[in-house]
Design a protein around this motif. Structure first.
Motif: not given
Length: 301
Positions: A190-198, A237-246, A279-286
């Motif tokens: 899993w991966e976690a992302y946040k957009e906030g600067t805090s 915004y905050q994001y939790m990204v699940l693993p990739k599935f087959n 999301s198709t690109d984790l470098n640009d989730i939004r």
């Protein structure tokens, strides 16, 4: 001969194969003020003889020398760089003295037991690795048959996660958990992302039976968002990204679980809205996020 040097002025490395009397030393290398690793090839005439070395600061300020070494292969690979990672391979490049044209690549999961293979170019791909695993990698120059140099600095890299098969379930138990908003603890792959600067306000596995539906742990978003700060860069915004599935048909997937809000009182300070999407690109989730469904937790229990 190789050594590290920090000079305050010009200096000379002198050698003698005719004894240690001062008059018998002759310069074999003249250095400048530049710091770094110095490599000096000894004359062939020294072969089989007792050789004495002397370092002179040439009457100038001090010169510091460390890690002095006499070896048949003084060339250490530098600038190890990972160029590509998959779930079972790591590709890398390095730099080395042009006098070397053969290297041994070593890799290990514990830094104790090393596997290896050889390369005739300054790049290699390590294959047959385990997914989602940390590897330590180093490269050693070969200067002839059974003549090896010192290993490079160790590079650490982690292989990517393999595709998960369905069905898949996660109850968030059994992982290291946190009660802090300033760190993000996620399940494997899993991966976690946040957009906030805090520095705080990460999604994370949170340990508290008060917030878990069962057991002691649950995945938790924490995003304080008052009416005056909904567009503030502090929170975002905050994001939790699940693993990739087959899966062959992503549109047929279904996801279910339990959700609850933070407090029984809904106010402008506590949001309980979660959007599930792709999301198709984790470098640009939004920018690449496509909402599938929107959830507003209706209960605080």
């Amino acid at each position: 001969v190789s050594f590290d040097v920090i000079p305050m002025g010009n200096y000379s490395l002198l050698a003698s194969d005719r004894g240690s009397a001062l008059a018998r030393f002759t310069p074999i290398y003249n250095g400048t003020r530049a710091d770094g690793r110095v490599i000096v090839a000894l004359p062939e005439s020294y072969k089989g003889k007792m050789v004495y070395f002397m370092l002179s600061n040439n009457g100038q300020s001090f010169v510091s020398v460390d890690n002095f070494k006499i070896t048949e292969c003084p060339y250490i690979p530098t600038n190890l760089t990972v160029t590509n990672i998959t779930d079972n391979s790591i590709s890398l490049t390095w730099e080395c003295n042009p006098a070397v044209n053969y290297w041994t690549v070593e890799y290990s999961t514990d830094g104790q037991t090393w596997s290896n293979f050889n390369s005739a170019v300054t790049s290699a791909t390590i294959t047959g690795l385990n997914s989602n695993t940390n590897y330590k990698i180093r490269v050693i120059s070969a200067c002839g048959a059974n003549v090896a140099g010192d290993p490079s600095n160790v590079l650490t890299a982690t292989t990517a996660c393999a595709l998960y098969d369905l069905p898949y379930a996660e109850d968030f138990e059994g992982f290291t958990s946190s009660t802090s908003w300033s760190s993000s603890v996620m399940p494997d792959c899993w991966e976690a992302y946040k957009e906030g600067t805090s520095t705080s306000y990460y999604p994370s596995i949170y340990r508290s039976s008060s917030y878990a539906h069962s057991g002691m742990q649950a995945a938790r978003f924490y995003n304080y968002c008052s009416s005056s700060s909904q567009t503030s860069t502090t929170y975002g915004y905050q994001y939790m990204v699940l693993p990739k599935f087959n899966v062959a048909n992503p549109s047929a997937l279904m996801i279910n679980g339990w959700a609850r809000r933070y407090t029984t009182t809904i106010s402008s300070s506590y949001t309980s809205d979660v959007t599930v999407g792709i999301s198709t690109d984790l470098n640009d989730i939004r920018g690449t996020f496509t909402p599938v469904t929107h959830i507003t937790a209706a209960s605080a229990s």
